[in-house]
Each structure stands twice: as C-alpha cells, then as structure tokens.
Design an enzyme around this catalytic site. Structure first.
Site, PDB file in Angstrom:
ATOM      1  N   LYS A 144       0.870  -1.182   0.000  1.00  0.00           N
ATOM      2  CA  LYS A 144       0.000   0.000   0.000  1.00  0.00           C
ATOM      3  C   LYS A 144       0.900   1.224   0.000  1.00  0.00           C
ATOM      4  O   LYS A 144       1.727   1.389   0.893  1.00  0.00           O
ATOM      5  CB  LYS A 144      -0.891   0.030   1.239  1.00  0.00           C
ATOM      6  N   LYS A 228       0.529 -10.833   8.231  1.00  0.00           N
ATOM      7  CA  LYS A 228       0.242  -9.919   7.118  1.00  0.00           C
ATOM      8  C   LYS A 228       0.517 -10.586   5.779  1.00  0.00           C
ATOM      9  O   LYS A 228      -0.272 -10.458   4.849  1.00  0.00           O
ATOM     10  CB  LYS A 228       1.043  -8.622   7.250  1.00  0.00           C
ATOM     11  N   GLU A 238      -7.130  -5.850  -1.519  1.00  0.00           N
ATOM     12  CA  GLU A 238      -8.193  -5.551  -0.555  1.00  0.00           C
ATOM     13  C   GLU A 238      -9.601  -5.623  -1.151  1.00  0.00           C
ATOM     14  O   GLU A 238     -10.381  -4.669  -1.090  1.00  0.00           O
ATOM     15  CB  GLU A 238      -7.958  -4.180   0.097  1.00  0.00           C
ATOM     16  N   ARG A 242      -8.351  -8.566   3.423  1.00  0.00           N
ATOM     17  CA  ARG A 242      -7.326  -7.584   3.778  1.00  0.00           C
ATOM     18  C   ARG A 242      -7.929  -6.414   4.556  1.00  0.00           C
ATOM     19  O   ARG A 242      -7.250  -5.775   5.363  1.00  0.00           O
ATOM     20  CB  ARG A 242      -6.591  -7.079   2.520  1.00  0.00           C
ATOM     21  N   ASN A 246      -7.778  -3.160   8.691  1.00  0.00           N
ATOM     22  CA  ASN A 246      -8.174  -1.774   8.963  1.00  0.00           C
ATOM     23  C   ASN A 246      -8.967  -1.647  10.256  1.00  0.00           C
ATOM     24  O   ASN A 246      -9.626  -0.628  10.481  1.00  0.00           O
ATOM     25  CB  ASN A 246      -9.020  -1.232   7.804  1.00  0.00           C
ATOM     26  N   HIS A 253      -8.320   7.296  11.121  1.00  0.00           N
ATOM     27  CA  HIS A 253      -8.048   8.233  10.024  1.00  0.00           C
ATOM     28  C   HIS A 253      -8.853   9.521  10.204  1.00  0.00           C
ATOM     29  O   HIS A 253      -8.386  10.612   9.867  1.00  0.00           O
ATOM     30  CB  HIS A 253      -8.366   7.580   8.670  1.00  0.00           C
ATOM     31  N   HIS A 266       0.012   7.871  14.229  1.00  0.00           N
ATOM     32  CA  HIS A 266      -0.957   6.935  13.659  1.00  0.00           C
ATOM     33  C   HIS A 266      -1.361   5.838  14.654  1.00  0.00           C
ATOM     34  O   HIS A 266      -2.543   5.551  14.842  1.00  0.00           O
ATOM     35  CB  HIS A 266      -0.371   6.320  12.379  1.00  0.00           C
TER      36      HIS A 266
HETATM   37  N1  GLY Z   1      -2.112  -1.364   6.813  1.00  0.00           N
HETATM   38  C1  GLY Z   1      -3.149  -2.195   6.350  1.00  0.00           C
HETATM   39  C2  GLY Z   1      -2.842  -2.861   5.061  1.00  0.00           C
HETATM   40  O1  GLY Z   1      -1.704  -2.843   4.623  1.00  0.00           O
HETATM   41  O2  GLY Z   1      -3.706  -3.431   4.441  1.00  0.00           O
END
Ligand code: GLY
Length: 370
Positions: A144, A228, A238, A242, A246, A253, A266
């Site tokens: 990302k 991950k 996503e 995925r 979040n 956010h 963050h």
């Molecule tokens: N930080 C969440 C993702 O990489 O999907």
C-alpha cells in the site's frame, strides 16, 4: 539469527528479512542496493543516525557513494509537493526505468517512496528498509503506497509491491519512546484480529518489548509479518479479508485528518479507533464485556490513548468517516472484533449506536474494572 518470510504473489513475490544489525550484513543489504541504479529516499533524522554511526558501520561504507534524497520528516509532508520534489530530482538526474528506489525510514518515507516508484516512468522497482516499529510490523509490507489529501488520509495511492523488505531491529533503539509505543498499537491490532494466544502473550510480554528485549521483539515482529503476508497472499488488493487489517482505522483516520496530519501519531489514533470499534461491537451485543475490558486495558496499560481529541465531536467523526475507503455504495462498513482473535465486517450500523460509541471515548476516560 536472520528470519526470512516469503510473500508469495506470483510475479510480485518478495522476501522479508528480519534480524538485528542486518544492515551491516552486506550479503543481505547488497540484495537491496545496487550502486549504479539506486537512490535512497530518507529523512534528516535517519540520515543523521547513519552519519553518527558511520565509523562502525559496514552499511554506511557500502552505501556512501549512493545518492540520497532527503524528504521532510512527518505525516504533514506526505503530500503531492514531496512527491513532485522527488520526481523532479530523479528526472534532473536523468534516471531511467532501471532505477530502484530504497525507502529508508518509517511509514511516511515508505508510503511516499512506494508511490513515487509506482508512477515514475510508469513504474520502477523499490525496496523497503523500515526504521520504525510501526513500519516494521505493518506499513512496509503489502504494497500500500500513497499520500494524504486535506479531505482524507491516504486518499491518493496505489498498490505497488516492494521487491524486498529488510527489517533491522537495531533501528528501534534510536526511536523515540512515544513512536515506539505508538507502533505497539499495530502489534496489538494483529492479535485482536487473528490470534487470542498472541494477545495473551502480549499481555505478559509488553514490558519486555518496551525494554527492547531482542528475542521478544523478533518474535512479535515476525508474527505480525507472517500474519500480514498470509492475508496479502490471499487478497493483495483488498477485495475481501485484507480489510480486516483496517480494524479501528476508520475512526483513526478521522482523528488524524481532523487534527491535522502529524498531530496524532498513527498508532495512537489506531488505539482510540480500536477501543471505539470494540465498544461498538459490545453495544451491538457481539463482543463480550470481558474481552472489551481486556482490549481497553492492554492499550491503557502500555500508555496508549483510549480517548479521542478533546474538541472533536461525534459528528466530526461521522463526516470524515463517510469518505472512508471502506464505504461501499454510500454505506459505511466497519471491521469489528467479535472476540479477541476474530473480526468481521459489518455494514448498516445504526447511526445512534455509532455516535454513542464515539461519545463514550470522546471526553472522559471510560473506566473499566474487570
Ligand atoms: N495497513 C493495512 C494494510 O496494509 O492493508
């Protein structure tokens, strides 16, 4: 000891290397850096750390002829202006498509560098060398990339996988404590989403992690990277699971955008966001009170915030959250814990219940005694 995790994405596959003083192992760092065609993007803070340690650093010796591009430090600078400055430099230096960018820094450096790599001459290679805990357990993996817009965090970006990730925990000893603690929020996030045993392990070992105990740090960084990697392998862009990663991020956010980028770290915003999401789940009759207490306590005990910015009203959250990337057909979707170690996506949540969950952690700290 060097840990290696393979992220299997067919043509976009890569390895994550994890270890202590890994950068000084030139057999590993030379995989990432090629003298002729690499530019290292970093910030002044990291560059100064490199300079300070240069006398005893194989890595510094190895890279001293490689060009650096320094960007300003902080989320506030994750914007088009910085992207343009990097691209202008690369064009002025006449780099072609055989260039590799090396992101040496935290999440901001990684996100911007990856984004530039994804658009420079229609896409070039990049590598991640994350230097903060938050980037080592989350942001540097999975491709990302992006920048912020005044109207929303990470609203501009792309999926662009790195060609490799090199995690050297040695950097963590130079990281200010508040940034380190902020990174722990993302580790706790992984435990709440995927693994109750890992959550219990964290409850027991947080102090040792704070003291930078090497084997504990390596264990939890590796654990997060493995979790991950397996999510990314199943859902790179996503379209499904995925989104679990979040958890708490819609609230987080909103806090970051409302406060002005860089005002809230963050991980701190994620801590408040997960607490709000957990309370929301509890209110909906899904998450048990006992699990809610455990979640709030783990964040609170490590020194992470559990309430949002003082002046931010519940409605401010709603306005910003309605622009969240998880909104589908105008309907907000939320990742909520259903127990510790398991989350689910929910949509069409009653607005009053949502507002109530936000209110609960808006001003007063909600005290829990289990
Ligand atoms: N930080 C969440 C993702 O990489 O999907």
């Amino acid at each position: 000891m060097i840990e290696k995790i393979h992220v299997n994405l067919n043509l976009n596959s890569y390895n994550i290397y994890i270890g202590n003083q890994l950068l000084d192992d030139i057999s590993i760092s030379s995989v990432f850096l090629n003298h002729k065609n690499s530019v290292i993007v970093t910030n002044e803070t990291i560059y100064n750390i490199l300079l300070k340690n240069k006398a005893n650093s194989n890595f510094y010796n190895y890279i001293k002829d490689i060009k650096f591009f320094l960007i300003q430090d902080g989320e506030y600078y994750k914007n088009f202006k910085t992207v343009e400055s990097i691209i202008s430099f690369l064009l002025n230096q006449q780099y072609g498509r055989d260039l590799s960018l090396i992101a040496l820094g935290g999440g901001v450096v990684g996100d911007i560098t990856g984004f530039v790599a994804s658009i420079y001459q229609r896409g070039i290679n990049f590598f991640q060398i994350p230097t903060t805990l938050l980037a080592q357990v989350d942001a540097s993996i999975g491709g990302k990339t992006g920048i912020n817009h005044a109207l929303g965090k990470n609203m501009i970006g792309s999926f662009w996988q790195p060609k490799g990730v090199l995690i050297d925990i040695n950097f963590l000893s130079t990281l200010p404590k508040k940034h380190f603690i902020s990174g722990i929020a993302e580790i706790i996030k992984y435990a709440i989403i995927f693994d109750n045993n890992f959550f219990m392990w964290l409850e027991k070992n947080l102090l040792k992690i704070l003291q930078l105990e090497e084997n504990k740090l390596l264990f939890c960084i590796k654990k997060c990277c493995e979790l991950k990697a397996s999510i990314i392998e199943n859902d790179e862009k996503e379209n499904g699971s995925r989104a679990f990663l979040n958890l708490g991020h819609s609230f987080a956010h909103a806090i970051e955008t409302y406060s002005g980028y860089g005002k809230w770290l963050h991980g701190n915003a994620v801590s408040v966001g997960i607490v709000m999401a957990s309370y929301l789940s509890f209110q909906l009759g899904i998450l048990k009170k006992d699990d809610l207490f455990k979640i709030i306590n783990i964040f609170y005990n490590i020194g992470l915030p559990i309430k949002g910015p003082k002046h931010m009203k519940p409605n401010d959250y709603l306005i910003l959250m309605s622009r969240d990337k998880k909104v589908l057909n105008g309907i907000m979707r939320f990742i909520l814990p259903i127990s510790i170690g398991k989350v689910k996506i929910f949509s069409s949540i009653d607005k009053n219940i949502l507002l109530n969950a936000i209110k609960k952690f808006q001003k007063k700290i909600y005290f829990f005694n289990s």
